[in-house]
Design a protein around this motif. Sequence first.
Motif, short mmCIF file in Angstrom:
data_model
loop_
_atom_site.label_atom_id
_atom_site.label_comp_id
_atom_site.label_asym_id
_atom_site.label_seq_id
_atom_site.Cartn_x
_atom_site.Cartn_y
_atom_site.Cartn_z
N GLY A 18 21.69 36.87 53.90
CA GLY A 18 21.59 35.48 53.47
C GLY A 18 22.79 34.68 53.95
O GLY A 18 23.07 34.63 55.14
N VAL A 19 23.53 34.09 52.96
CA VAL A 19 24.72 33.32 53.32
C VAL A 19 25.98 34.19 53.36
O VAL A 19 27.06 33.73 53.73
N ALA A 20 25.83 35.44 52.94
CA ALA A 20 27.01 36.31 52.77
C ALA A 20 27.45 36.96 54.09
O ALA A 20 26.63 37.47 54.84
N HIS A 21 28.78 36.92 54.32
CA HIS A 21 29.38 37.60 55.47
C HIS A 21 29.92 38.95 55.01
O HIS A 21 29.89 39.28 53.82
N VAL A 22 30.47 39.71 55.97
CA VAL A 22 31.09 41.00 55.63
C VAL A 22 32.23 40.79 54.62
O VAL A 22 32.34 41.51 53.63
N GLY A 23 33.04 39.74 54.89
CA GLY A 23 34.16 39.42 53.99
C GLY A 23 33.69 39.07 52.59
O GLY A 23 34.36 39.41 51.61
N THR A 24 32.54 38.40 52.50
CA THR A 24 32.00 38.02 51.18
C THR A 24 31.70 39.27 50.36
O THR A 24 32.00 39.33 49.16
N ILE A 25 31.11 40.26 51.01
CA ILE A 25 30.74 41.49 50.29
C ILE A 25 31.99 42.25 49.85
O ILE A 25 32.05 42.76 48.72
N ILE A 26 33.02 42.28 50.72
CA ILE A 26 34.27 42.95 50.34
C ILE A 26 34.91 42.23 49.15
O ILE A 26 35.32 42.86 48.17
N GLU A 27 34.95 40.89 49.21
CA GLU A 27 35.52 40.11 48.11
C GLU A 27 34.71 40.31 46.82
O GLU A 27 35.29 40.39 45.73
N TYR A 28 33.38 40.39 46.96
CA TYR A 28 32.50 40.61 45.80
C TYR A 28 32.83 41.95 45.13
O TYR A 28 32.96 42.03 43.91
N LEU A 29 33.00 42.99 45.95
CA LEU A 29 33.30 44.32 45.41
C LEU A 29 34.69 44.36 44.76
O LEU A 29 34.88 44.97 43.70
N ILE A 30 35.65 43.67 45.41
CA ILE A 30 37.01 43.62 44.85
C ILE A 30 37.01 42.86 43.51
O ILE A 30 37.65 43.28 42.54
N ALA A 31 36.25 41.74 43.46
CA ALA A 31 36.16 40.96 42.22
C ALA A 31 35.53 41.79 41.11
O ALA A 31 35.95 41.74 39.95
N LEU A 32 34.53 42.58 41.48
CA LEU A 32 33.87 43.45 40.51
C LEU A 32 34.85 44.50 39.98
O LEU A 32 34.92 44.76 38.77
N LEU A 33 35.64 45.07 40.89
CA LEU A 33 36.65 46.05 40.51
C LEU A 33 37.68 45.42 39.57
O LEU A 33 38.08 46.02 38.57
N ALA A 34 38.08 44.17 39.90
CA ALA A 34 39.06 43.46 39.07
C ALA A 34 38.48 43.17 37.69
O ALA A 34 39.18 43.26 36.68
N ALA A 35 37.18 42.85 37.63
CA ALA A 35 36.53 42.54 36.35
C ALA A 35 36.51 43.78 35.45
O ALA A 35 36.83 43.71 34.26
N VAL A 36 36.14 44.93 36.03
CA VAL A 36 36.09 46.16 35.24
C VAL A 36 37.51 46.56 34.83
O VAL A 36 37.76 46.93 33.67
N HIS A 37 38.47 46.45 35.77
CA HIS A 37 39.87 46.77 35.49
C HIS A 37 40.41 45.87 34.36
O HIS A 37 41.09 46.35 33.46
N GLY A 38 40.06 44.57 34.43
CA GLY A 38 40.53 43.62 33.43
C GLY A 38 39.93 43.87 32.06
O GLY A 38 40.64 43.90 31.05
N ALA A 39 38.61 44.06 32.03
CA ALA A 39 37.93 44.27 30.74
C ALA A 39 38.40 45.58 30.10
O ALA A 39 38.68 45.63 28.89
N ASN A 40 38.51 46.62 30.91
CA ASN A 40 38.98 47.91 30.38
C ASN A 40 40.47 47.83 30.03
O ASN A 40 40.91 48.45 29.06
N GLY A 41 41.23 47.02 30.80
CA GLY A 41 42.66 46.86 30.54
C GLY A 41 42.91 46.18 29.20
O GLY A 41 43.79 46.59 28.44
N VAL A 42 42.12 45.14 28.89
CA VAL A 42 42.26 44.46 27.59
C VAL A 42 41.94 45.44 26.46
O VAL A 42 42.64 45.48 25.44
N ARG A 43 40.92 46.27 26.66
CA ARG A 43 40.57 47.31 25.67
C ARG A 43 41.76 48.24 25.45
O ARG A 43 42.13 48.54 24.30
N LEU A 44 42.39 48.68 26.54
CA LEU A 44 43.52 49.61 26.43
C LEU A 44 44.73 48.93 25.76
O LEU A 44 45.43 49.56 24.97
N ILE A 45 44.97 47.64 26.08
CA ILE A 45 46.10 46.92 25.47
C ILE A 45 45.88 46.79 23.96
O ILE A 45 46.77 47.06 23.16
N LEU A 46 44.65 46.40 23.58
CA LEU A 46 44.35 46.23 22.14
C LEU A 46 44.54 47.55 21.39
O LEU A 46 45.03 47.58 20.27
N MET A 47 44.15 48.64 22.05
CA MET A 47 44.23 49.95 21.39
C MET A 47 45.63 50.53 21.45
O MET A 47 46.19 50.92 20.44
#
Lengths: 119, 155
Positions: free
Chosen positions: B75-104
């Motif tokens: 579609g409109v996505a380039h190779v860089g878009t997919i890499i950024e998408y995967l990195i953003a996904l990794l950051a989201a899981v890292h962030g959500a799990n990180g907040v869980r770990l900080i609270l605990m």
Amino acid sequence: MISMVAKSTLMKWHYITGLILVVVLGIHLAFRWPSYEASIQWSGPHGVYEQLLNIGYMAAIFILLYAATYHAMNGLRTLLLELHQGRYWNTAVNVVIIALGIFIVIVGTVALVGALQVI
Amino acid sequence: MTEKLATKRNPPKWSLWLRGLDEWLLIFQKVSGAILAIYLIGHTLVISTALGFGHPSQLTWDRVIGLIEGPRVVGVAHVGTIIEYLIALLAAVHGANGVRLILMQYFGLGLPKPERRTYPMIPSPRKSPQLVYKYLVIAVVIVFIILASYVAFVG
């Protein structure tokens, strides 16, 4: 060098910057809405030029640069010190991490401040 | 003469670390953190170069970002878009799990109170407050995937 700061203080700031990053990285990613492709074009209503003109967004980017660098470098340092221990290893890790952190901060600050002055 | 007691040394086993979701999440947090730290260095260098190290122009931006984005794939996505998408996904899981770990780990929220061991014993990571945290992490990540997929591939 880094032993001048208590490890608990470093980790406390690791957690604080982590919570700050949730907010500022959230803002950074929200500015990709509604189209990633449109947000990385130079011109256009959601383009890079418009983002550089937005003072609030640029303030978030500065905070993001410093908080992310601290959080990432302290995280890498912790990871490397967990993998291996030794007097020279610990010193080498601390020196490399601090140098890398300062390098990222300087490069990012120069680019952002220069961009703000020109625009 | 005293007999030397035969003692068997038990080396640490991987199974000790890799036996539950909590251990896997902690390992994930460290590995994803290392990937994101390396990405931060690359991202700062690329964007700083694209901004001309303080002398921004559309020409420099278009040339550097065009090179990094690469060819169009979906579609409109380039190779860089997919890499950024995967990195953003990794950051989201890292962030959500990180907040869980900080609270605990830092604030001690959701940790079970000490209690008498009675049958049937429920391991503390499976008790309700900690399970709620994990369900919240999953919910946040699902919402993020929906929004990020729209931004990257549809918008």
